[in-house]
Design an enzyme around this catalytic site. Structure first.
Site, PDB file in Angstrom:
ATOM      1  N   LYS A 174       0.856  -1.112  -0.136  1.00 56.16           N
ATOM      2  CA  LYS A 174       0.018  -0.093  -0.028  1.00 56.16           C
ATOM      3  C   LYS A 174       0.911   1.230   0.062  1.00 56.16           C
ATOM      4  O   LYS A 174       1.623   1.385   1.121  1.00 56.16           O
ATOM      5  CB  LYS A 174      -0.889  -0.047   1.132  1.00 56.16           C
ATOM      6  CG  LYS A 174      -1.880  -1.222   1.036  1.00 56.16           C
ATOM      7  CD  LYS A 174      -2.835  -0.540  -0.019  1.00 56.16           C
ATOM      8  CE  LYS A 174      -3.538  -2.335  -0.457  1.00 56.16           C
ATOM      9  NZ  LYS A 174      -4.500  -2.015  -1.882  1.00 56.16           N
TER      10      LYS A 174
ATOM     11  N   ASP B 169       0.666  -0.742  -4.940  1.00 61.95           N
ATOM     12  CA  ASP B 169      -0.715  -0.227  -5.291  1.00 61.95           C
ATOM     13  C   ASP B 169      -1.076   1.108  -4.473  1.00 61.95           C
ATOM     14  O   ASP B 169      -1.179   1.201  -3.458  1.00 61.95           O
ATOM     15  CB  ASP B 169      -1.957  -1.212  -4.795  1.00 61.95           C
ATOM     16  CG  ASP B 169      -3.239  -0.984  -5.057  1.00 61.95           C
ATOM     17  OD1 ASP B 169      -3.411   0.460  -5.672  1.00 61.95           O
ATOM     18  OD2 ASP B 169      -4.082  -1.601  -4.725  1.00 61.95           O
TER      19      ASP B 169
ATOM     20  N   GLU C 270      -0.160  -0.112  -9.816  1.00 64.66           N
ATOM     21  CA  GLU C 270      -1.349  -0.521  -9.500  1.00 64.66           C
ATOM     22  C   GLU C 270      -2.180   0.877  -9.151  1.00 64.66           C
ATOM     23  O   GLU C 270      -1.834   1.537  -8.263  1.00 64.66           O
ATOM     24  CB  GLU C 270      -1.852  -1.332  -8.500  1.00 64.66           C
ATOM     25  CG  GLU C 270      -3.480  -1.679  -8.568  1.00 64.66           C
ATOM     26  CD  GLU C 270      -3.938  -2.847  -7.995  1.00 64.66           C
ATOM     27  OE1 GLU C 270      -3.281  -3.947  -7.912  1.00 64.66           O
ATOM     28  OE2 GLU C 270      -4.647  -2.941  -7.528  1.00 64.66           O
TER      29      GLU C 270
ATOM     30  N   ASP D 210      -7.548  -0.568 -11.395  1.00 64.12           N
ATOM     31  CA  ASP D 210      -8.615  -1.006 -10.394  1.00 64.12           C
ATOM     32  C   ASP D 210      -9.856  -0.196 -10.258  1.00 64.12           C
ATOM     33  O   ASP D 210     -10.795  -0.325 -10.748  1.00 64.12           O
ATOM     34  CB  ASP D 210      -7.792  -1.266  -8.905  1.00 64.12           C
ATOM     35  CG  ASP D 210      -8.748  -1.929  -7.929  1.00 64.12           C
ATOM     36  OD1 ASP D 210      -9.990  -2.090  -8.058  1.00 64.12           O
ATOM     37  OD2 ASP D 210      -8.189  -2.325  -6.924  1.00 64.12           O
TER      38      ASP D 210
ATOM     39  N   LYS E 166     -13.351  -6.689  -8.764  1.00 58.86           N
ATOM     40  CA  LYS E 166     -13.909  -7.061  -7.441  1.00 58.86           C
ATOM     41  C   LYS E 166     -15.163  -7.351  -7.549  1.00 58.86           C
ATOM     42  O   LYS E 166     -15.946  -6.452  -8.383  1.00 58.86           O
ATOM     43  CB  LYS E 166     -13.603  -5.929  -6.669  1.00 58.86           C
ATOM     44  CG  LYS E 166     -12.239  -5.699  -6.051  1.00 58.86           C
ATOM     45  CD  LYS E 166     -11.970  -4.536  -4.986  1.00 58.86           C
ATOM     46  CE  LYS E 166     -10.590  -4.277  -4.443  1.00 58.86           C
ATOM     47  NZ  LYS E 166      -9.615  -3.945  -5.541  1.00 58.86           N
TER      48      LYS E 166
HETATM   49 MG    MG Z   1      -6.234  -2.008  -5.829  1.00 60.39          MG
END
Ligand code: MG
Length: 376
Positions: free
Chosen positions: A165, A193, A218, A241, A265
């Site tokens: 992250k 990401d 990402e 994403d 997702k």
């Molecule tokens: Mg992501």
């Protein structure tokens, strides 16, 4: 077979690591998850789960799931849960948008279809590939040293794929990527990401600074256009994403060659039916995928496992086992991680049995006398 009652339960899922932090100072300590139960006149019962990553990640929030079910549920009584295409059209006609509200119902109906046919959802979604699927571990945003230590620890538990992250201060993020990369071994995969956290020029700077590191980038920026601009200036494999939430965006991103991998997702797309359509399209278009959900516990993890393992192996970049991040178990039969991998159940449906004592009392109940359509 018809739907006779829809129930929803609210479950709190505390994090094992106590806090999960990502870009822009956002964090969660206890997840607010909704477990959906769909009952039928045939006695079959299906379950699904929707768990937003807080109210500030995607346009979704936990109480919105429950409010949406109260609004949408009455339209579904009397519908056949096995006719999933038709059911999704009914949901879309009754409630515009709000894909995450529909996701739990759709998953529960796949669970029912599996039980009705005696087949695991994985096989109904296209077929079972391999014995299991590779998991990534999300590494909460901390100092470069702490994140590197976490990666080493999770690597020792068997994970080989790590999603850092980042999306914070670009200089610290550069240090984070270098510190973690030192811990990796051949065959490992590293993703940075940013969760929309960098401004465009910051993202370009980070990408250039880590030019020689084997890392995927990402969702660096907030908008699709900013991400595309960054993509065109970096040699790294690129993942989108947050911006890819429907087929139109997926097709646009493919046409622009804007990504090598897409993160799909289940609740972002609106359930297993909708994500299957996107997944199959990605396979046809040659795009790798991270297949997962925003968060969840045992039931969400079961649904993810069935989706992931029904995806041709070379297109499944990675997936995740959210139930291992949280301290509360909501169902028996959910996948359990082994050496950084998990497998979808071979039992019919999702292969889970909810722990009703953990779920407690339903907070949403939709039922009533079903009136046949011809009599309306
Ligand atoms: Mg992501």
């Amino acid at each position: 077979m018809i739907i006779t009652r829809i129930l929803a339960y609210r479950v709190e899922l505390p994090l094992r690591e106590t806090t999960y932090k990502w870009s822009g100072g956002k964090s969660v300590t206890v997840f607010d998850s909704t477990i959906v139960r769909v009952e039928t006149d045939a006695g079959l019962v299906g379950h699904g789960e929707v768990c937003p990553l807080g109210p500030f990640y995607l346009p979704a929030y936990a109480e919105g799931v429950r409010a949406g079910l109260r609004e949408l549920g009455p339209h579904l009584l009397g519908e056949d849960p096995r006719e999933l295409g038709k059911l999704n059209r009914t949901m879309d006609a009754a409630l515009k948008g709000h894909p995450y509200v529909k996701s739990g119902i759709d998953i529960a109906c796949w669970d029912i279809l599996g039980q009705a046919t005696g087949m695991p959802v994985c096989e109904l979604l296209g077929g079972r590939y391999g014995e299991d699927v590779p998991l990534y571990r999300a590494i909460s945003q901390e100092s470069p040293e702490q994140m590197a230590a976490k990666v080493a620890g999770y690597r020792a538990e068997g994970y080989r794929r790590f999603q850092l992250k980042v999306g914070g201060d670009p200089d610290v993020d550069i240090a984070r990527i270098f510190a973690v990369a030192e811990k990796l071994q051949p065959g490992d995969r590293l993703v940075a990401d940013a969760n929309t956290g960098w401004v465009q020029h910051e993202a370009v700077r980070v990408a250039k600074a880590v030019r020689d590191v084997d890392v995927y980038i990402e969702q660096p920026c907030l908008t699709y256009e900013e991400c595309l601009a960054v993509r065109r200036q970096t040699p790294h494999p690129f993942v989108l994403d947050e911006n890819i939430d429907d087929l139109a965006m997926l097709l646009r991103a493919k046409a622009d060659l804007a990504m090598d991998v897409v993160n799909l997702k289940i609740s972002k797309l609106g359930g297993l039916t909708k994500i299957k359509q996107a997944r199959d399209l990605c396979v046809s278009m040659g795009i790798g995928m991270t297949l997962e959900d925003s968060w969840g516990g045992d039931i969400a993890t079961a649904a993810i496992a069935h989706l992931a393992q029904s995806t041709p192996t070379e297109f499944l970049f990675t997936t995740t086992d959210f139930n291992s991040y949280v301290t509360v178990s909501t169902a028996d039969g959910a996948p359990q991680r082994k050496q950084g991998r998990m497998a979808a159940s071979r039992a019919p449906g999702l292969g889970i049995a909810p722990k009703m004592d953990v779920l407690g009392k339903a907070v949403v109940e939709v039922c009533g006398k079903w009136v046949p359509r011809k009599e309306i």
